[in-house]
Design an enzyme around this catalytic site. Sequence first.
Site, PDB file in Angstrom:
ATOM      1  N   LYS A 208      35.056  -0.336 -83.265  1.00 34.59           N
ATOM      2  CA  LYS A 208      34.008   0.677 -83.491  1.00 34.59           C
ATOM      3  C   LYS A 208      34.476   1.883 -84.321  1.00 34.59           C
ATOM      4  O   LYS A 208      33.785   2.277 -85.271  1.00 34.59           O
ATOM      5  CB  LYS A 208      33.431   1.145 -82.153  1.00 34.59           C
ATOM      6  CG  LYS A 208      32.603   0.068 -81.444  1.00 34.59           C
ATOM      7  CD  LYS A 208      32.267   0.504 -80.015  1.00 34.59           C
ATOM      8  CE  LYS A 208      31.447  -0.523 -79.262  1.00 34.59           C
ATOM      9  NZ  LYS A 208      31.320  -0.185 -77.817  1.00 34.59           N
TER      10      LYS A 208
ATOM     11  N   SER B   9      35.512  -3.615 -78.852  1.00 35.59           N
ATOM     12  CA  SER B   9      35.108  -2.229 -79.155  1.00 35.59           C
ATOM     13  C   SER B   9      36.154  -1.433 -79.919  1.00 35.59           C
ATOM     14  O   SER B   9      35.845  -0.340 -80.418  1.00 35.59           O
ATOM     15  CB  SER B   9      34.764  -1.485 -77.869  1.00 35.59           C
ATOM     16  OG  SER B   9      33.554  -1.967 -77.352  1.00 35.59           O
TER      17      SER B   9
ATOM     18  N   VAL C 240      37.035  -4.696 -74.630  1.00 35.82           N
ATOM     19  CA  VAL C 240      36.984  -5.568 -73.448  1.00 35.82           C
ATOM     20  C   VAL C 240      37.867  -6.815 -73.542  1.00 35.82           C
ATOM     21  O   VAL C 240      37.992  -7.533 -72.558  1.00 35.82           O
ATOM     22  CB  VAL C 240      35.551  -6.044 -73.098  1.00 35.82           C
ATOM     23  CG1 VAL C 240      34.760  -4.947 -72.434  1.00 35.82           C
ATOM     24  CG2 VAL C 240      34.854  -6.654 -74.269  1.00 35.82           C
TER      25      VAL C 240
ATOM     26  N   TYR D  23      34.632   6.172 -73.267  1.00 34.12           N
ATOM     27  CA  TYR D  23      33.345   6.129 -72.556  1.00 34.12           C
ATOM     28  C   TYR D  23      33.279   7.184 -71.459  1.00 34.12           C
ATOM     29  O   TYR D  23      33.622   8.331 -71.696  1.00 34.12           O
ATOM     30  CB  TYR D  23      33.076   4.725 -71.994  1.00 34.12           C
ATOM     31  CG  TYR D  23      33.292   3.629 -73.000  1.00 34.12           C
ATOM     32  CD1 TYR D  23      32.595   3.627 -74.195  1.00 34.12           C
ATOM     33  CD2 TYR D  23      34.193   2.611 -72.784  1.00 34.12           C
ATOM     34  CE1 TYR D  23      32.780   2.640 -75.142  1.00 34.12           C
ATOM     35  CE2 TYR D  23      34.399   1.612 -73.721  1.00 34.12           C
ATOM     36  CZ  TYR D  23      33.686   1.632 -74.905  1.00 34.12           C
ATOM     37  OH  TYR D  23      33.886   0.667 -75.835  1.00 34.12           O
TER      38      TYR D  23
ATOM     39  N   TYR E 127      27.631  -7.083 -86.009  1.00 34.80           N
ATOM     40  CA  TYR E 127      28.389  -6.354 -84.982  1.00 34.80           C
ATOM     41  C   TYR E 127      29.197  -7.339 -84.129  1.00 34.80           C
ATOM     42  O   TYR E 127      30.383  -7.100 -83.844  1.00 34.80           O
ATOM     43  CB  TYR E 127      27.416  -5.524 -84.132  1.00 34.80           C
ATOM     44  CG  TYR E 127      28.007  -5.004 -82.840  1.00 34.80           C
ATOM     45  CD1 TYR E 127      28.874  -3.915 -82.828  1.00 34.80           C
ATOM     46  CD2 TYR E 127      27.720  -5.630 -81.631  1.00 34.80           C
ATOM     47  CE1 TYR E 127      29.433  -3.457 -81.642  1.00 34.80           C
ATOM     48  CE2 TYR E 127      28.271  -5.177 -80.441  1.00 34.80           C
ATOM     49  CZ  TYR E 127      29.119  -4.097 -80.453  1.00 34.80           C
ATOM     50  OH  TYR E 127      29.687  -3.656 -79.279  1.00 34.80           O
TER      51      TYR E 127
HETATM   52  O1  DON Z   1      29.379  -5.433 -77.367  1.00 34.01           O
HETATM   53  C1  DON Z   1      30.107  -5.844 -76.472  1.00 34.01           C
HETATM   54  O2  DON Z   1      29.747  -5.884 -75.313  1.00 34.01           O
HETATM   55  C2  DON Z   1      31.514  -6.285 -76.846  1.00 34.01           C
HETATM   56  N1  DON Z   1      31.487  -7.041 -78.062  1.00 34.01           N
HETATM   57  C3  DON Z   1      32.421  -5.114 -76.987  1.00 34.01           C
HETATM   58  C4  DON Z   1      32.393  -4.192 -75.800  1.00 34.01           C
HETATM   59  C5  DON Z   1      33.690  -3.513 -75.558  1.00 34.01           C
HETATM   60  O3  DON Z   1      34.714  -3.887 -76.042  1.00 34.01           O
HETATM   61  C6  DON Z   1      33.678  -2.376 -74.596  1.00 34.01           C
HETATM   62  N2  DON Z   1      34.972  -1.749 -74.479  1.00 34.01           N
HETATM   63  N3  DON Z   1      35.716  -1.570 -73.610  1.00 34.01           N
END
Ligand code: DON
Length: 449
Positions: free
Chosen positions: A70, A67, A262, A244, A192
């Site tokens: 983003k 993320s 993540v 978030y 994505y």
């Molecule tokens: O879309 C997802 O679930 C992961 N590729 C990225 C989510 C993420 O990094 C949330 N952040 N803390």
Amino acid sequence: MSTAADAVTEALSELHTRFTRLRDGRPADYIPQLARTDPDAFGLALISMDGHLYSAGDAGTPFTMQSVSKPFVYALALSVLGLDEVSRWVNAEPSGEAYNAISLEPDTGRPDNAMVNAGAIITTALIPDTPAAPRSDRILDCLSRFAGRRLDVDEQVYASEAATGDRNRALAYLIRSTGPLPVDPVAAVETYFRQCAVRVTALDLAAMAATLANGGVNPLTGDAVVPEPVAAQVLAVMATCGMYDASGEWLLRVGLPAKSGVSGGLIAAGPARFGLATYSPRLDPSGTSVRGRAALGALSERLGLHLMHNPALAASTVTLVATAGDLPAAGAAPQDRALRERVGVVVAQGAIDFTAAERVLYALDESRTQGAGPVVLDLGQVTGVDRVARAMLRGGLGRIAAEGVRTAVADPARRLALPGPGQRGAPPDPRSFATREQAVAWCAGGPAG
Ligand code: DON
């Protein structure tokens, strides 16, 4: 050999040592490949606006952006389409929900938070996709320019998320079901996933955050990656949405625009000051790095980085308010002394923005000791004058000149772009000189030029 600047490295090293002890949380495993990481890797990096690099621990260890990608893809979308067009498709409202929430506006179906997955998927879909410049390539190019080096995709992590990412696909279908869209979020989900699998180090992320903090210009390469207003817009969305459902508490306690991922990456940016990044894959239940959160919180407190700190602590702008008679004047004849006594002088330093310009204008009024005496503003030690300040200073000097008073700036870098001594502005326009002494001589009644 140790250097004076090791103080910064020491601060990072001290946090590294202190928070290595934290063993709470564990790496994400809903993307199976992420669970194979070393849970105890821990790195910190800071890059200043001058491109000075500082790091501690595993700052060169590769991991995927997830993320943290983003805000940078959002920056690319803003650069291509502008804020109004992007905002038609994805809002920037802190939704107070988890990153994978079904976070869509009830009436329109528009994702209401650009930093959660739903908003990020449609943001990716907004990036133009042409045979000559496929969307994935554009994104990888842009992320690479933010980092200042060529990045690549971790194909194993990509394949792992592509094989298991049905929740994100479901979100894309939901967005598409809400009505006619100019872009296809379902097709964009695979892109994505690729952007999330772009491989970086903590040092790369610090460079990327520093580029946002530096008005869109990478401080290592000098590359103007995105326009300054876009960098500011992205930092604003990171400040309100980047963490978030913990964004409010983060802004309250740490006080910096930030974004987590993540895989364990976390960035924070100090506008016009620095980019920071940490890497530690042990996550809390909200998907944020436990050590990263602790380390950035402690660093903000230790170095006084909170954005809302009292701006009055900033360095003084005006270093001298006097009359020219009080200043040394090489070669001034004694009969000039009385004339020089009438000339008010204000000396300013540093970067002049709205706040600093207000101080300068106030000091100019103070300096007019005899009610209508001439004034000189010395900008010789000024390092920059922004657009707003330039208009304010030109306006203020113009108002004094309009009273029929000789008004001059010593402006060797010609930051105010006022007419020089040999140029005919409409009298009594303010005049610009290379040195303070030339400006004082003109104001004291020397050749009008
Ligand atoms: O879309 C997802 O679930 C992961 N590729 C990225 C989510 C993420 O990094 C949330 N952040 N803390």
